[in-house]
Motif scaffolding. Structure first.
Motif, PDB file in Angstrom:
ATOM      1  N   ALA A 114      45.120  63.074  20.235  1.00  0.00           N
ATOM      2  CA  ALA A 114      45.517  62.174  21.320  1.00  0.00           C
ATOM      3  C   ALA A 114      44.673  60.897  21.332  1.00  0.00           C
ATOM      4  CB  ALA A 114      45.389  62.897  22.654  1.00  0.00           C
ATOM      5  N   HIS A 115      45.361  59.796  21.358  1.00  0.00           N
ATOM      6  CA  HIS A 115      44.718  58.501  21.583  1.00  0.00           C
ATOM      7  C   HIS A 115      45.715  57.610  22.323  1.00  0.00           C
ATOM      8  CE1 HIS A 115      46.163  56.715  17.417  1.00  0.00           C
ATOM      9  NE2 HIS A 115      47.129  56.723  18.302  1.00  0.00           N
ATOM     10  N   ARG A 116      45.217  56.501  22.791  1.00  0.00           N
ATOM     11  CA  ARG A 116      46.118  55.527  23.417  1.00  0.00           C
ATOM     12  C   ARG A 116      45.639  54.134  23.053  1.00  0.00           C
ATOM     13  NH1 ARG A 116      44.957  55.745  29.896  1.00  0.00           N
ATOM     14  NH2 ARG A 116      42.701  55.632  29.863  1.00  0.00           N
ATOM     15  N   GLY A 137      51.407  63.292  28.800  1.00  0.00           N
ATOM     16  CA  GLY A 137      51.699  64.495  29.575  1.00  0.00           C
ATOM     17  C   GLY A 137      53.116  65.019  29.428  1.00  0.00           C
ATOM     18  N   ARG A 138      53.966  64.258  28.727  1.00  0.00           N
ATOM     19  CA  ARG A 138      55.356  64.697  28.562  1.00  0.00           C
ATOM     20  C   ARG A 138      55.590  65.095  27.101  1.00  0.00           C
ATOM     21  NH1 ARG A 138      57.081  59.114  31.212  1.00  0.00           N
ATOM     22  NH2 ARG A 138      55.137  58.620  30.130  1.00  0.00           N
ATOM     23  N   TRP A 153      49.412  52.002  26.245  1.00  0.00           N
ATOM     24  CA  TRP A 153      48.313  52.666  26.953  1.00  0.00           C
ATOM     25  C   TRP A 153      48.633  54.088  27.409  1.00  0.00           C
ATOM     26  CZ3 TRP A 153      44.194  51.093  25.192  1.00  0.00           C
ATOM     27  CH2 TRP A 153      42.977  51.323  25.825  1.00  0.00           C
ATOM     28  N   ASN A 154      49.746  54.668  26.929  1.00  0.00           N
ATOM     29  CA  ASN A 154      50.046  56.086  27.178  1.00  0.00           C
ATOM     30  C   ASN A 154      49.308  56.921  26.122  1.00  0.00           C
ATOM     31  OD1 ASN A 154      53.212  56.799  28.677  1.00  0.00           O
ATOM     32  ND2 ASN A 154      52.161  54.836  28.810  1.00  0.00           N
ATOM     33  N   ARG A 192      44.454  67.450  22.043  1.00  0.00           N
ATOM     34  CA  ARG A 192      45.742  67.342  22.750  1.00  0.00           C
ATOM     35  C   ARG A 192      45.537  66.948  24.204  1.00  0.00           C
ATOM     36  NH1 ARG A 192      49.462  71.928  20.020  1.00  0.00           N
ATOM     37  NH2 ARG A 192      49.648  70.794  18.060  1.00  0.00           N
ATOM     38  N   TYR A 193      46.336  66.018  24.649  1.00  0.00           N
ATOM     39  CA  TYR A 193      46.362  65.634  26.056  1.00  0.00           C
ATOM     40  C   TYR A 193      47.252  66.652  26.771  1.00  0.00           C
ATOM     41  CZ  TYR A 193      46.900  62.473  30.065  1.00  0.00           C
ATOM     42  OH  TYR A 193      46.881  61.911  31.307  1.00  0.00           O
ATOM     43  N   PRO A 194      46.828  67.208  27.922  1.00  0.00           N
ATOM     44  CA  PRO A 194      47.632  68.252  28.575  1.00  0.00           C
ATOM     45  C   PRO A 194      49.058  67.762  28.828  1.00  0.00           C
ATOM     46  CG  PRO A 194      45.566  67.860  29.759  1.00  0.00           C
ATOM     47  CD  PRO A 194      45.656  66.826  28.702  1.00  0.00           C
ATOM     48  N   ALA A 195      50.032  68.579  28.416  1.00  0.00           N
ATOM     49  CA  ALA A 195      51.428  68.108  28.513  1.00  0.00           C
ATOM     50  C   ALA A 195      52.377  69.227  28.897  1.00  0.00           C
ATOM     51  CB  ALA A 195      51.844  67.499  27.175  1.00  0.00           C
TER      52      ALA A 195
END
Ligand code: GTQ
Length: 337
Positions: A114-116, A137-138, A153-154, A192-195
């Motif tokens: 995960a990065h943005r 998150g999706r 920026w997501n 991983r970003y929580p999704a």
């Protein structure tokens, strides 16, 4: 004054040190100035002067290389395992002068962490199953032909369940940041970003292929083009926009010359395009680029209907007042204020 030497005096009576233009020009670089009149034609050219050239990237050639990167480069090392499509007349990250494209690979049980970032991405899913991208998150399932947005920026990470490779075409506005060096990236603490899983048929980030194909097939005529637009009717981003086209077998699109530059990907079928009178033959999986202000036209082969995906810099050019298409009354371009 002595002898035959003549000295030049300025209107204010001071002695002119530079007797000729050449002498004056020679003195300028040391003062960090240059004469505009020596570069006037270059800086104000009679028409757009793209540096990039048209080019085609053949999927049959690239896919084996991309798959081999899956053996030789870990997901961790790569962060993003991508073969960038580099214009022959430019350096990375330019596919055209303003638009970037790359082929990305994720293998089963991998995570592109995960990065943005400031840059916007739109992705066209080429092949594979069980892949997903999580956009802030999706978690969105990747399906062939779908277009998935990653707004600026997501946080986003990509992953894959099941077997076999997942391959897609990334489209980003990265070349912009050559001119505006204002690009930031931030890495998330975990891979991983929580999704949560989302219903892709309802997500504003996804344009399912079935729906786009239905729109194209419902349109009249041998050639149809439909834009990918957000629910409010605006382009998918402030920088990049996209569309898909259908050409019935044996038919052609109208020739276009515009200041936008674009990247095309062949979703289905085979045929060729002429770009600045040069012919580029293509088939499913191939990707090609069209420079600004070079006339292009697409021709479907005799066998099958053709579907093309395209992304371009039109929103950015329009926002800046730089968009122009050949054939419009140029007086209509006169700005009111
Ligand atoms: O998936 O985040 O092709 O950050 C280039 C830069 C993909 C991505 C690219 C990126 C990504």
């Amino acid at each position: 004054m002595s002898g035959t030497e003549t000295e030049t005096y300025l209107a204010n009576g001071q002695k002119a040190e530079y007797k000729t233009q050449d002498e004056l020009l020679a003195a300028l670089p040391a003062t960090q100035t240059l004469p505009l009149w020596k570069q006037m034609k270059k800086l104000n050219p009679p028409e757009p002067n793209p540096r990039c050239v048209p080019h085609i990237w053949k999927y049959d050639e690239l896919k084996p290389l991309l798959l081999r990167t899956g053996d030789l480069v870990t997901d961790k090392e790569a962060e993003r395992r991508v073969l960038m499509l580099i214009n022959p007349a430019r350096e990375a990250p330019c596919t055209t002068d303003t638009v970037y494209a790359g082929l990305q690979l994720v293998m089963p049980n991998e995570t592109a962490p995960a990065h943005r970032h400031t840059a916007f991405a739109m992705r066209f899913i080429i092949e594979g199953s069980g892949g997903f991208t999580a956009v802030h998150g999706r978690r969105i399932a990747m399906r062939r032909g779908d277009v998935i947005l990653t707004p600026t920026w997501n946080y986003h990470d990509h992953g894959k369940d099941g077997s076999g490779p997942m391959i897609w075409l990334d489209g980003l506005d990265l070349p912009c940041f050559q001119h505006f060096p204002v690009h930031f990236v931030q890495h998330y603490a975990d891979p991983r970003y929580p999704a949560e899983n989302v219903d892709t048929s309802k997500s504003p980030l996804v344009f399912p292929w079935e729906r786009m194909k239905e729109r194209l097939d419902a349109a009249e005529g041998n050639w149809a083009s439909k834009p990918y637009l957000k629910e409010d009717g605006s382009d998918v981003s402030k920088t990049l926009g996209g569309s898909a086209e259908r050409l019935s077998k044996g038919s052609s699109s109208p020739p276009v010359r515009e200041t936008a530059s674009s990247v095309y990907h062949v979703i289905d079928g085979a045929g060729y395009s002429t770009i600045n009178s040069k012919r580029f033959d293509w088939k499913q999986g191939d990707t090609f680029c069209v420079p600004s202000w070079q006339t292009y036209q697409h021709f479907a082969g005799p066998e099958d209907d053709v579907y093309l995906y395209r992304f371009d810099d039109k929103p950015m050019l329009k926002a800046l007042g730089f968009y122009r298409v050949d054939g419009v009354d140029i007086e209509s371009l006169v700005s009111e204020q």
